[in-house]
Motif scaffolding. Structure first.
Motif, PDB file in Angstrom:
ATOM      1  N   ASN A  65      83.805  34.192  32.812  1.00 19.91           N
ATOM      2  CA  ASN A  65      83.392  35.157  33.613  1.00 19.91           C
ATOM      3  C   ASN A  65      81.998  35.503  34.029  1.00 19.91           C
ATOM      4  O   ASN A  65      81.559  36.129  34.738  1.00 19.91           O
ATOM      5  CB  ASN A  65      83.939  36.719  32.949  1.00 19.91           C
ATOM      6  CG  ASN A  65      85.131  36.568  32.767  1.00 19.91           C
ATOM      7  OD1 ASN A  65      86.047  36.346  33.674  1.00 19.91           O
ATOM      8  ND2 ASN A  65      85.748  36.906  31.592  1.00 19.91           N
ATOM      9  N   THR A  66      81.034  34.607  33.298  1.00 18.63           N
ATOM     10  CA  THR A  66      79.689  34.820  33.458  1.00 18.63           C
ATOM     11  C   THR A  66      78.934  33.445  33.565  1.00 18.63           C
ATOM     12  O   THR A  66      79.219  32.308  33.217  1.00 18.63           O
ATOM     13  CB  THR A  66      79.139  35.553  32.156  1.00 18.63           C
ATOM     14  OG1 THR A  66      79.867  36.595  31.784  1.00 18.63           O
ATOM     15  CG2 THR A  66      77.660  35.960  32.567  1.00 18.63           C
ATOM     16  N   GLU A  67      77.900  33.548  34.635  1.00 14.94           N
ATOM     17  CA  GLU A  67      77.000  32.474  34.771  1.00 14.94           C
ATOM     18  C   GLU A  67      75.691  32.698  34.499  1.00 14.94           C
ATOM     19  O   GLU A  67      74.988  33.740  35.148  1.00 14.94           O
ATOM     20  CB  GLU A  67      77.449  31.631  36.078  1.00 14.94           C
ATOM     21  CG  GLU A  67      76.676  30.414  36.316  1.00 14.94           C
ATOM     22  CD  GLU A  67      77.026  29.846  37.834  1.00 14.94           C
ATOM     23  OE1 GLU A  67      76.249  28.888  38.098  1.00 14.94           O
ATOM     24  OE2 GLU A  67      78.110  30.348  38.305  1.00 14.94           O
ATOM     25  N   ILE A  68      74.841  32.002  33.947  1.00 13.69           N
ATOM     26  CA  ILE A  68      73.559  31.984  33.761  1.00 13.69           C
ATOM     27  C   ILE A  68      72.708  30.834  34.471  1.00 13.69           C
ATOM     28  O   ILE A  68      73.148  29.748  34.164  1.00 13.69           O
ATOM     29  CB  ILE A  68      73.049  32.366  32.377  1.00 13.69           C
ATOM     30  CG1 ILE A  68      73.336  33.582  31.963  1.00 13.69           C
ATOM     31  CG2 ILE A  68      71.231  32.410  32.309  1.00 13.69           C
ATOM     32  CD1 ILE A  68      73.165  34.106  30.578  1.00 13.69           C
ATOM     33  N   ASP A  69      71.878  30.944  35.282  1.00 15.76           N
ATOM     34  CA  ASP A  69      71.254  29.744  36.040  1.00 15.76           C
ATOM     35  C   ASP A  69      70.381  28.758  35.175  1.00 15.76           C
ATOM     36  O   ASP A  69      70.517  27.532  35.405  1.00 15.76           O
ATOM     37  CB  ASP A  69      70.284  30.027  37.146  1.00 15.76           C
ATOM     38  CG  ASP A  69      70.797  31.146  38.278  1.00 15.76           C
ATOM     39  OD1 ASP A  69      72.233  30.904  38.490  1.00 15.76           O
ATOM     40  OD2 ASP A  69      70.395  31.818  38.755  1.00 15.76           O
ATOM     41  N   ALA A  70      69.797  29.256  34.341  1.00 10.21           N
ATOM     42  CA  ALA A  70      69.003  28.313  33.352  1.00 10.21           C
ATOM     43  C   ALA A  70      68.771  28.994  32.016  1.00 10.21           C
ATOM     44  O   ALA A  70      68.687  30.089  31.989  1.00 10.21           O
ATOM     45  CB  ALA A  70      67.707  27.985  34.021  1.00 10.21           C
ATOM     46  N   VAL A  71      69.144  28.152  30.907  1.00  8.12           N
ATOM     47  CA  VAL A  71      68.988  28.507  29.594  1.00  8.12           C
ATOM     48  C   VAL A  71      68.389  27.364  28.913  1.00  8.12           C
ATOM     49  O   VAL A  71      68.559  26.246  28.749  1.00  8.12           O
ATOM     50  CB  VAL A  71      70.391  28.929  28.663  1.00  8.12           C
ATOM     51  CG1 VAL A  71      70.265  29.091  27.319  1.00  8.12           C
ATOM     52  CG2 VAL A  71      71.153  29.951  29.362  1.00  8.12           C
ATOM     53  N   GLY A  72      67.226  27.648  28.350  1.00  8.66           N
ATOM     54  CA  GLY A  72      66.372  26.779  27.721  1.00  8.66           C
ATOM     55  C   GLY A  72      66.404  26.911  26.086  1.00  8.66           C
ATOM     56  O   GLY A  72      66.500  28.109  25.648  1.00  8.66           O
ATOM     57  N   VAL A  73      66.742  25.931  25.338  1.00  2.99           N
ATOM     58  CA  VAL A  73      67.215  25.909  23.913  1.00  2.99           C
ATOM     59  C   VAL A  73      65.753  25.305  23.220  1.00  2.99           C
ATOM     60  O   VAL A  73      65.893  23.975  23.403  1.00  2.99           O
ATOM     61  CB  VAL A  73      68.607  25.139  23.628  1.00  2.99           C
ATOM     62  CG1 VAL A  73      68.932  25.283  22.255  1.00  2.99           C
ATOM     63  CG2 VAL A  73      69.713  25.594  24.503  1.00  2.99           C
ATOM     64  N   ALA A  74      65.401  25.910  22.424  1.00  4.59           N
ATOM     65  CA  ALA A  74      64.259  25.403  21.598  1.00  4.59           C
ATOM     66  C   ALA A  74      64.956  25.374  20.138  1.00  4.59           C
ATOM     67  O   ALA A  74      65.989  25.755  19.785  1.00  4.59           O
ATOM     68  CB  ALA A  74      63.043  26.363  21.562  1.00  4.59           C
ATOM     69  N   LYS A  75      64.440  24.928  19.217  1.00  4.21           N
ATOM     70  CA  LYS A  75      64.584  24.833  17.889  1.00  4.21           C
ATOM     71  C   LYS A  75      65.200  26.334  17.136  1.00  4.21           C
ATOM     72  O   LYS A  75      66.041  26.438  16.331  1.00  4.21           O
ATOM     73  CB  LYS A  75      63.632  24.313  16.861  1.00  4.21           C
ATOM     74  CG  LYS A  75      63.936  23.898  15.255  1.00  4.21           C
ATOM     75  CD  LYS A  75      62.988  23.282  14.660  1.00  4.21           C
ATOM     76  CE  LYS A  75      63.326  23.159  12.944  1.00  4.21           C
ATOM     77  NZ  LYS A  75      62.486  22.344  12.327  1.00  4.21           N
ATOM     78  N   ASP A  76      64.145  27.161  17.552  1.00  4.22           N
ATOM     79  CA  ASP A  76      64.466  28.637  16.866  1.00  4.22           C
ATOM     80  C   ASP A  76      64.450  29.724  18.008  1.00  4.22           C
ATOM     81  O   ASP A  76      64.418  30.927  17.650  1.00  4.22           O
ATOM     82  CB  ASP A  76      63.376  29.031  15.527  1.00  4.22           C
ATOM     83  CG  ASP A  76      62.031  28.601  16.357  1.00  4.22           C
ATOM     84  OD1 ASP A  76      61.982  28.410  17.549  1.00  4.22           O
ATOM     85  OD2 ASP A  76      60.980  29.005  15.788  1.00  4.22           O
ATOM     86  N   TYR A  77      64.845  29.408  19.293  1.00  6.42           N
ATOM     87  CA  TYR A  77      64.902  30.537  20.262  1.00  6.42           C
ATOM     88  C   TYR A  77      65.446  29.979  21.327  1.00  6.42           C
ATOM     89  O   TYR A  77      65.613  28.745  21.821  1.00  6.42           O
ATOM     90  CB  TYR A  77      63.481  31.167  20.505  1.00  6.42           C
ATOM     91  CG  TYR A  77      62.363  30.462  21.131  1.00  6.42           C
ATOM     92  CD1 TYR A  77      62.529  30.171  22.637  1.00  6.42           C
ATOM     93  CD2 TYR A  77      61.432  29.619  20.511  1.00  6.42           C
ATOM     94  CE1 TYR A  77      61.417  29.555  23.303  1.00  6.42           C
ATOM     95  CE2 TYR A  77      60.703  29.015  21.291  1.00  6.42           C
ATOM     96  CZ  TYR A  77      60.625  28.580  22.500  1.00  6.42           C
ATOM     97  OH  TYR A  77      59.724  27.722  23.101  1.00  6.42           O
ATOM     98  N   LEU A  78      65.765  30.952  22.278  1.00  9.11           N
ATOM     99  CA  LEU A  78      66.247  30.665  23.645  1.00  9.11           C
ATOM    100  C   LEU A  78      65.498  31.248  24.713  1.00  9.11           C
ATOM    101  O   LEU A  78      64.673  32.097  24.384  1.00  9.11           O
ATOM    102  CB  LEU A  78      67.644  31.442  23.675  1.00  9.11           C
ATOM    103  CG  LEU A  78      68.877  30.625  23.024  1.00  9.11           C
ATOM    104  CD1 LEU A  78      70.220  31.514  23.228  1.00  9.11           C
ATOM    105  CD2 LEU A  78      69.082  29.265  23.055  1.00  9.11           C
TER     106      LEU A  78
END
Length: 335
Positions: free
Chosen positions: A260-273
């Motif tokens: 039901n949901t879409e996010i254009d960009a998600v960046g994944v680091a070692k300990d945060y988003l």
């Protein structure tokens, strides 16, 4: 000429044997280059010192081709003509995007009118099925089940076609960026990699009958009604690349979605988003977009905390939203 590889074999083995010469063989038909230079059955097999798969130029270099164009105009050019130097050479620097589309793509006598057909027909054996798949993807269907349904087939019947298009680097597959086992994910979406091919199969291939009748204005009007939406997908890709280039500690960055949901960009680091929303519209982005992004971010399947909310906008931001800008909430206009 099927004897060419054997001739080059002789040249490499005998004529160049003790000479300081670096020979480069270059070709744009991927299947041919593999067959005649890289495959085990080729006379040239084992003689290469390197093989370079030359990608399109990065968006940032377009300003060197068109120093007088605005950032928005450069995004328009990139969305249609991609960054192939030959295509860029055709563009009239003084004309707007629609004038250049009309002159260089919609005109049946223009260089690019049949370019997609020429490129793909050299790579595939059943162009009608492949072209139909690409037309459906360009129209906005990205799930293999929906693509197959539009063709009146089952997903199993088009898997080989999809795999071939991926092999040729014409389409690519993505999954939600936070998936733990991407190989086993059933959430795959498929996109056309080359912006020009995407434009071609969205606006040229479906309306060729009109263009052959010289009804160019009809097609131009169709393009104008949905062009902003067409560019928005490219704008999201540019935003993802921007995040990767400016946040060096990101391990990966891409789109995220669930049912039901879409996010254009998600960046994944070692300990945060990092989460980001892109708005390519002729309207300033307000606080409602930020609140919507925060609500959607709570649904991401990750235990990592969110460090930043980033909003990208073609047309700037409202004063209320600007007042909220901070290290945690970043506002970025045209890239």
């Amino acid at each position: 000429d099927n004897s060419i590889p054997s001739q080059f074999q002789y040249i490499c083995d005998e004529i160049f044997k003790n000479k300081n010469i670096h020979l480069i063989l270059c070709g744009s038909i991927i299947s041919m280059m593999y067959e005649y230079t890289l495959s085990y059955n080729s006379p040239l097999y084992g003689r290469r010192t390197s093989a370079i798969k030359l990608e399109a130029l990065e968006f940032k270099y377009l300003k060197d081709f068109f120093p007088n164009k605005t950032k928005n105009e450069l995004i328009e050019i990139y969305s249609v003509f991609y960054s192939i130097p030959k295509y860029l050479e055709l563009i009239n620097d003084k004309g707007d995007i629609y004038e250049n589309i009309k002159a260089n793509i919609l005109n049946p006598n223009s260089y690019l009118y049949n370019e997609a057909s020429f490129v793909l027909q050299n790579e595939i054996n059943e162009p009608i099925t492949y072209f139909s798949i690409l037309k459906i993807i360009a129209s906005g269907e990205h799930k293999i089940g929906n693509i197959a349904s539009k063709l009146g087939k089952s997903p199993n019947n088009i898997t080989s076609f999809i795999d071939k298009l991926i092999e040729l680097d014409i389409i690519y597959k993505i999954i939600p960026i936070t998936e733990q086992n991407p190989e086993k994910s059933k959430k795959s979406l498929y996109f056309i990699k080359d912006n020009f091919l995407r434009f071609y199969f969205a606006y040229i291939f479906p309306y060729k009958s009109q263009l052959e009748l010289d009804n160019t204005d009809y097609v131009i009007n169709i393009i104008k009604t949905s062009f902003m939406e067409f560019i928005s997908r490219v704008y999201e890709d540019l935003a993802i690349n921007y995040l990767l280039n400016t946040h060096k500690d990101l391990l990966k960055c891409g789109r995220w979605w669930d049912k039901n949901t879409e996010i254009d960009a998600v960046g994944v680091a070692k300990d945060y988003l990092i989460v980001a929303e892109c708005k390519y519209k002729n309207k300033a982005v307000g606080t409602n977009v930020l609140e919507d992004l925060k609500a959607k971010a709570t649904k991401i399947d990750s235990n990592l905390p969110i460090k930043k909310y980033i909003l990208f906008s073609k047309s700037g931001f409202t004063n209320d939203l600007k007042a909220l800008a901070s290290d945690e909430i970043q506002l970025i206009e045209l890239l």
